[in-house]
Design a protein around this motif. Structure first.
Motif, mmCIF file in Angstrom:
data_model
loop_
_atom_site.group_PDB
_atom_site.id
_atom_site.type_symbol
_atom_site.label_atom_id
_atom_site.label_comp_id
_atom_site.label_asym_id
_atom_site.label_seq_id
_atom_site.Cartn_x
_atom_site.Cartn_y
_atom_site.Cartn_z
ATOM 1 N N SER A 586 0.836 -1.187 0.000
ATOM 2 C CA SER A 586 0.000 0.000 0.000
ATOM 3 C C SER A 586 0.873 1.240 0.000
ATOM 4 O O SER A 586 1.943 1.260 0.587
ATOM 5 N N SER A 587 0.398 2.273 -0.649
ATOM 6 C CA SER A 587 1.150 3.511 -0.746
ATOM 7 C C SER A 587 0.178 4.654 -0.879
ATOM 8 O O SER A 587 -0.960 4.487 -1.276
ATOM 9 N N SER A 588 0.612 5.841 -0.536
ATOM 10 C CA SER A 588 -0.250 7.016 -0.674
ATOM 11 C C SER A 588 0.261 7.954 -1.749
ATOM 12 O O SER A 588 -0.286 9.025 -1.944
ATOM 13 N N LYS A 589 1.329 7.558 -2.454
ATOM 14 C CA LYS A 589 1.909 8.440 -3.457
ATOM 15 C C LYS A 589 2.067 7.687 -4.774
ATOM 16 O O LYS A 589 2.337 6.485 -4.777
ATOM 17 N N PRO A 590 1.936 8.425 -5.887
ATOM 18 C CA PRO A 590 2.231 7.802 -7.173
ATOM 19 C C PRO A 590 3.694 7.411 -7.260
ATOM 20 O O PRO A 590 4.550 7.915 -6.527
ATOM 21 N N SER A 594 8.139 6.793 -12.388
ATOM 22 C CA SER A 594 7.452 6.802 -13.675
ATOM 23 C C SER A 594 7.519 8.182 -14.305
ATOM 24 O O SER A 594 7.555 9.206 -13.625
ATOM 25 N N GLY A 595 7.494 8.222 -15.633
ATOM 26 C CA GLY A 595 7.453 9.500 -16.329
ATOM 27 C C GLY A 595 6.116 10.179 -16.187
ATOM 28 O O GLY A 595 5.977 11.361 -16.472
ATOM 29 N N SER A 596 5.107 9.451 -15.774
ATOM 30 C CA SER A 596 3.766 9.999 -15.590
ATOM 31 C C SER A 596 3.364 9.870 -14.131
ATOM 32 O O SER A 596 3.725 8.909 -13.461
ATOM 33 N N ALA A 597 2.614 10.853 -13.643
ATOM 34 C CA ALA A 597 2.187 10.834 -12.241
ATOM 35 C C ALA A 597 0.913 11.651 -12.111
ATOM 36 O O ALA A 597 0.561 12.444 -12.995
ATOM 37 N N PHE A 598 0.204 11.443 -11.010
ATOM 38 C CA PHE A 598 -1.010 12.201 -10.738
ATOM 39 C C PHE A 598 -1.133 12.398 -9.247
ATOM 40 O O PHE A 598 -0.502 11.694 -8.450
ATOM 41 N N LYS A 599 -1.965 13.352 -8.869
ATOM 42 C CA LYS A 599 -2.229 13.606 -7.459
ATOM 43 C C LYS A 599 -3.700 13.461 -7.170
ATOM 44 O O LYS A 599 -4.544 13.763 -8.020
ATOM 45 N N ILE A 600 -3.994 12.995 -5.977
ATOM 46 C CA ILE A 600 -5.365 12.785 -5.518
ATOM 47 C C ILE A 600 -5.657 13.789 -4.412
ATOM 48 O O ILE A 600 -4.843 13.990 -3.496
ATOM 49 N N ASP A 601 -6.820 14.444 -4.471
ATOM 50 C CA ASP A 601 -7.157 15.412 -3.431
ATOM 51 C C ASP A 601 -7.844 14.727 -2.247
ATOM 52 O O ASP A 601 -7.986 13.492 -2.210
ATOM 53 N N ASP A 602 -8.297 15.528 -1.295
ATOM 54 C CA ASP A 602 -8.897 14.972 -0.085
ATOM 55 C C ASP A 602 -10.227 14.282 -0.344
ATOM 56 O O ASP A 602 -10.704 13.516 0.505
ATOM 57 N N VAL A 606 -8.739 12.789 -8.729
ATOM 58 C CA VAL A 606 -7.543 13.294 -9.398
ATOM 59 C C VAL A 606 -7.675 14.803 -9.567
ATOM 60 O O VAL A 606 -8.709 15.301 -10.021
ATOM 61 N N ASN A 607 -6.619 15.546 -9.215
ATOM 62 C CA ASN A 607 -6.681 17.000 -9.399
ATOM 63 C C ASN A 607 -5.458 17.581 -10.109
ATOM 64 O O ASN A 607 -5.426 18.782 -10.381
ATOM 65 N N SER A 608 -4.448 16.749 -10.421
ATOM 66 C CA SER A 608 -3.350 17.229 -11.254
ATOM 67 C C SER A 608 -2.626 16.034 -11.853
ATOM 68 O O SER A 608 -2.661 14.925 -11.305
ATOM 69 N N VAL A 609 -1.967 16.291 -12.979
ATOM 70 C CA VAL A 609 -1.211 15.240 -13.649
ATOM 71 C C VAL A 609 0.120 15.796 -14.116
ATOM 72 O O VAL A 609 0.252 16.990 -14.407
ATOM 73 N N LEU A 618 -5.618 19.151 -13.436
ATOM 74 C CA LEU A 618 -6.608 18.392 -14.205
ATOM 75 C C LEU A 618 -7.510 17.666 -13.231
ATOM 76 O O LEU A 618 -7.042 16.810 -12.467
ATOM 77 N N ASP A 619 -8.771 18.041 -13.213
ATOM 78 C CA ASP A 619 -9.767 17.388 -12.365
ATOM 79 C C ASP A 619 -10.547 16.393 -13.213
ATOM 80 O O ASP A 619 -11.008 16.725 -14.310
ATOM 81 N N GLN A 620 -10.718 15.193 -12.670
ATOM 82 C CA GLN A 620 -11.513 14.192 -13.381
ATOM 83 C C GLN A 620 -12.610 13.690 -12.464
ATOM 84 O O GLN A 620 -12.386 13.408 -11.283
#
Length: 1011
Positions: A586-590, A594-602, A606-609, A618-620
């Motif tokens: 288990s992890s909390s970070k991308p 990797s050359g690609s990554a994203f962030k998850i908000d509270d 997804v809120n950035s890539v 980028l919000d999805q």
């Protein structure tokens, strides 16, 4: 496909034989030489008898052909073809056109030699003419150009083999598809066609063109290829139906000609007056003295003589009026003869040039036919898989030398894929039992072609002894088509198995292989015995619980197959292991590696890539529309249905937040989101890809909402896009779209969402010109969407419509599977990059690479290992390439397949447009000598795109264009589309060297010598 319900009334037809002046028989040939002459000084009315025969819609293909299941529709194609031939025999002036080769071939192979000779005589004299000629009349929104070319080529080949030059169609006849693509015009031009006639265009555009006398135009199919793709295009006056009151079919109730002067029912004068009034109005729309009037409709001519008796009389009595001053001259004709007459009349006329397309199509202010872009998403994905495997099957058949000519097992998949391109098949506008039949046909054809791939791979895999004989036993090589639900019997139940990855592309590729396995430790070995890095990640609960899944797998095994050779494979051996391989944690970070990554908000969203070195907000999230429900009595009361997307109110969020968990391996990082009971998603990055995968699972969609639920995935950025976005045209060139805008007329859009939806076959993109950033979403099947707000991309991915929209299908779109609503799993691939390629690879090149690898994905074959690893490696090749060298990144072998008479068909394409990339959009010299490993090309001869005419013999009709059009439309980019990119490179056919300019597809018949 009719837009209204068909009411069948019993009709008693009495045939009154009228003695017409006899004419001496004349010798005539096919093609333009067989056309009835037009009259100078008259308006020549081209009467075109035809039938429109859907290759599946309300009934299955076989039900339509044989005439069964009459409760759904009274239609039997075998009766149409038989009675038409009987009627043509009775009058040499009569003409008839036929379109759907799938049905014609089904009829033809059952005929006697005497009937075949009679039909050939009709074709050779132009009395029966094939128009369009594809296996089906393909859809133009949900189809990929690869599959369109295949289905057209197969239909044209059957006609060419049977009838020769006289069986070669000259006109595109797309009278029923629900909108028309620019790429279709390009394909028809490259097939050598002289014209393209369509039946459906937007009601506002039709009104504009009727008022301005512009229903005819020259359509430029490719901005890269320029004038060579210009094709005369015309919009039919009454879609494809006969004039009101002049349907003489058993399915109609219109009054026939009653021409006995002594009869109290005599009506010739009234009938002639009505027809002349009709064509008078029609002649006001068109600019020439030639107009085309369609005489036929869906499955008409089941008793052809009822039609022809009345058409004979119509032509005779209307032409009699010339003696009293009428300027109308009626002739039996064909679309080819009409286009030829227009061409001869207008040698000095400049036609308006069209450079956009006919999407979206609306039949009235609340009926935008944009729902079918998404309808039946499972069928749309299955069709894409079918094309992938068809190309693998063709290539392996050729590489392994399985025979001089193709086999029926290969032909079956060709033909089923041709059927799937039909505008009521992959479009998703068929009845449910027909959709089930399409899938059943495709599954059987895939199984049959799997026999070919197994035979071919066994032949190529086997290590040869010094005597040239194989020293190994035949291996089972199986595909796992249910791997999308993490189900595969071999990988789940075998302690050791071989994974063979076949790459159908013309360059080496890397592929992340994913296989469902049971819990445990695994080793993956390459051909050199090296142990590869792997991940074994637990299967998400929302995957494990997909209805119908029957699997004991609890985990997915990931590994990277690196440098899989072009037109070749690499094999890997997977075995259960006692070693303590690193398992997922288990992890909390991308994964930062990797050359690609994203962030998850509270909120778990997804809120950035970060992709390709570019980071953006980028919000999805997932949203849904409720479909409008009405009784369809008028436009205001139109329901959302299989064809029409019509929301009832604003878009709504599925959920404000998602429950999220993360899993990290050495190769893959995943964030697993649960939005509600029927929407979940895995957001995934890996160590080799320049994209982020959004792997979503939708369904079962609840049915307790009476309005239905239509689900979209929305990607929101802060890019300034100024109402502009870009979508592909059948997977080929990109088209610029402007929200609430049409280039030809002033749009009045009463449906803000559906009126801005476009087909997305492969990609949708938005750009911020000032920042020089582009965001693209690539998909795994045909879908629909748009950019309804600046900086946003919205794609619909699944829908249920609990009410019919009354455009013919006659049932709600509420798909079921395993006793509940259909569950769909699919992926979007998001990439971001700079629009400039000053610092490396352009974003266009990255997107093109992704699109190619998703369309022609490396195919996975599995083999249980019944022997030791050492014994397997001694008997079977672990790696193989069908090419001696990779082709350049901008060049692709589009088609390699057995053809006929011991020849093969080779298509090579330049995959970039002329303005996509500063280096990759250049002409390329391709050396074909010694290109293939197993054979040499002894000679090649170029054909048109369909492979049915030598290119040197293609002499297309020329129509002049209005060069000032660009000032009128003012929508295209600064690229001058009137000129194709050229270079000093030249073909050297003797040395097997050819030049490909941007967007070129060149087709050759090749003779080969096996090595």
């Amino acid at each position: 496909m009719r837009e209204i319900s068909i009411i069948f009334l019993p009709i008693l037809l009495v045939a009154v034989i009228q003695a017409f002046p006899s004419k001496p028989l004349r010798q005539s040939s096919c093609g333009y030489e067989s056309c009835h002459p037009v009259k100078d000084g008259f308006i020549n009315v081209h009467i075109v008898p035809h039938t429109h025969d859907d290759v599946g819609w309300l009934k299955t293909v076989d039900q339509y052909y044989y005439g069964s299941n009459t409760n759904n529709q009274r239609a039997g194609v075998q009766y149409i073809l038989q009675t038409v031939m009987d009627s043509l025999r009775k009058n040499e002036d009569r003409r008839f056109i036929y379109v759907e080769t799938a049905f014609f071939w089904k009829w033809w192979i059952k005929q006697s030699d005497s009937i075949k000779e009679e039909v050939k005589n009709y074709v050779n004299n132009g009395r029966l003419e094939f128009i369009g000629g594809g296996w089906s009349m393909n859809d133009e929104a949900a189809t990929h150009y690869h599959s369109i070319i295949d289905q057209m080529a197969w239909g044209l080949r059957r006609l060419n083999d049977t009838f020769g030059e006289c069986g070669r169609p000259k006109i595109g006849w797309q009278i029923d598809p629900f909108g028309h693509s620019k790429e279709m015009a390009n394909i028809f031009a490259q097939l050598g066609f002289d014209g393209f006639l369509v039946g459906r265009i937007d009601y506002q555009e039709k009104d504009y063109r009727w008022k301005t006398q512009t229903p005819e135009m020259v359509w430029r199919g490719s901005k890269s290829l320029g004038e060579s793709t210009d094709i005369f295009t015309g919009v039919l006056y009454n879609r494809y139906s006969p004039p009101p009151g002049f349907c003489f079919d058993l399915l109609c109730s219109d009054t026939p000609f009653i021409d006995d002067p002594k009869s109290f029912e005599y009506n010739v004068d009234d009938r002639v007056n009505d027809f002349i009034n009709y064509v008078t109005e029609a002649s006001k729309v068109y600019t020439t003295n030639n107009i085309l009037i369609t005489m036929g409709d869906d499955f008409n001519y089941q008793d052809a003589e009822a039609w022809f008796i009345n058409l004979d009389k119509l032509i005779y009595y209307v032409n009699q009026r010339q003696e009293t001053g009428s300027k109308f001259n009626l002739i039996y004709s064909t679309p080819s003869c009409y286009v030829k007459a227009v061409n001869e009349e207008t040698q000095n006329q400049n036609w308006l040039l069209k450079e956009d397309d006919f999407f979206p199509y609306a039949s009235d202010e609340h009926s935008y036919w944009t729902g079918y872009f998404i309808s039946r998403p499972a069928v749309k994905r299955f069709e894409r898989i079918g094309n992938n495997f068809l190309q693998v099957c063709k290539q392996l058949y050729t590489l392994a030398d399985l025979g001089a000519d193709d086999s029926q097992e290969l032909n079956d998949l060709r033909e089923v894929m041709g059927v799937l391109q039909h505008h009521d098949a992959v479009a998703g506008t068929e009845k449910q039992h027909v959709a089930d039949d399409y899938s059943r046909q495709l599954q059987r054809a895939l199984n049959e072609c799997a026999n070919i791939t197994s035979t071919a791979l066994n032949k190529l895999l086997s290590v040869k002894s010094s005597t040239g004989k194989s020293v190994s036993e035949k291996l089972p090589l199986n595909s796992c088509l249910l791997a999308n639900v993490s189900q595969c019997a071999i990988s789940e139940n075998s302690d050791t198995f071989v994974v063979t990855i076949y790459n159908p592309l013309s360059r080496a590729v890397n592929k992340v292989v994913t296989l469902p396995v049971k819990d445990g430790n695994y080793d993956v070995l390459d051909q050199d015995g090296n142990s590869l890095t792997i991940d074994v990640l637990p299967i998400p609960s929302y995957v494990a619980n997909i209805p119908g899944r029957a699997s004991s797998a609890t985990h997915d095994l990931y590994f990277v197959a690196e440098d899989v050779p072009p037109l070749g494979w690499k094999s890997f051996i997977v075995s259960s292991s006692q070693s303590n391989k690193k398992k997922s944690i288990s992890s909390s970070k991308p994964n930062s590696d990797s050359g690609s990554a994203f962030k998850i908000d509270d909120n778990g969203l997804v809120n950035s890539v970060t992709i390709n070195g570019v980071t953006i907000e980028l919000d999805q999230n997932f949203y849904y529309y409720n479909g409008f429900v009405g009784d369809n009595s008028n436009s205001d009361k139109r329901s959302s249905g299989a064809y029409v997307f019509r929301p009832d109110g604003d878009i709504k969020k599925v959920s404000e937040q998602a429950t999220v968990s993360t899993v990290e391996g050495q190769l893959v990082f995943e964030a697993r989101q649960q939005f509600n009971d029927y929407v979940s998603q895995t957001v995934r990055v890996n160590t080799i890809e320049s994209y982020i995968e959004f792997d979503w699972i939708i369904g079962p969609i609840p049915t307790n909402d009476p309005n239905g639920i239509e689900i979209v995935s929305r990607y929101s950025t802060k890019l300034a896009t100024n109402g502009t976005f870009y979508t592909d045209s059948n997977g080929k060139e990109m088209l610029k779209r402007v929200r609430d805008y049409r280039p030809m007329w002033d749009l009045k859009n009463s449906e803000s969402a559906s009126g801005n939806y476009y087909p997305i076959t492969a990609k949708i993109a938005i750009k911020d010109e000032e920042q020089g950033i582009e965001v693209a979403v690539l998909n795994d099947r045909a879908q629909g969407g748009g950019s309804l707000n600046d900086g946003e991309v919205e794609i619909m991915i699944h829908r249920n419509c609990l009410h019919d929209d009354a455009f013919g299908v006659g049932e709600a779109l509420n798909e079921q599977a395993f006793g509940q609503g259909l569950v769909i799993r699919g992926s979007h691939y998001i990439t971001v990059g700079s629009t400039s390629d000053d610092n490396g690879e352009s974003i266009s090149a990255i997107e093109k690479d992704i699109a190619q690898r998703k369309l022609l994905d490396a195919w996975t074959f599995l083999t249980p290992l019944e022997t030791t690893i050492e014994d397997y490696k001694s008997k079977y090749l672990m790696t193989y390439s069908g090419l001696n060298n990779d082709l350049p990144k901008n060049i692709q072998i589009l088609t390699l397949e057995p053809w006929k008479d011991s020849t093969y068909l080779l298509r090579i394409e330049h995959v970039f447009d002329n303005d996509e990339d500063s280096s990759l959009s250049e002409p390329v010299l391709v050396k074909l000598k010694d290109l293939f490993v197993g054979f040499n090309i002894a000679s090649l001869k170029e054909t048109t795109l369909g492979g049915n005419q030598w290119l040197k013999d293609s002499k297309r009709l020329k129509f002049n264009t209005n060069s000032k059009l660009k000032e009128v439309l003012n929508i295209n980019d600064k690229t001058d589309s009137s000129k194709a990119k050229t270079s000093n490179l030249q073909d050297d056919i003797d040395n097997l060297e050819i030049v490909l300019n941007p967007s070129d597809i060149r087709t050759f018949i090749i003779d080969i010598t096996r090595i």
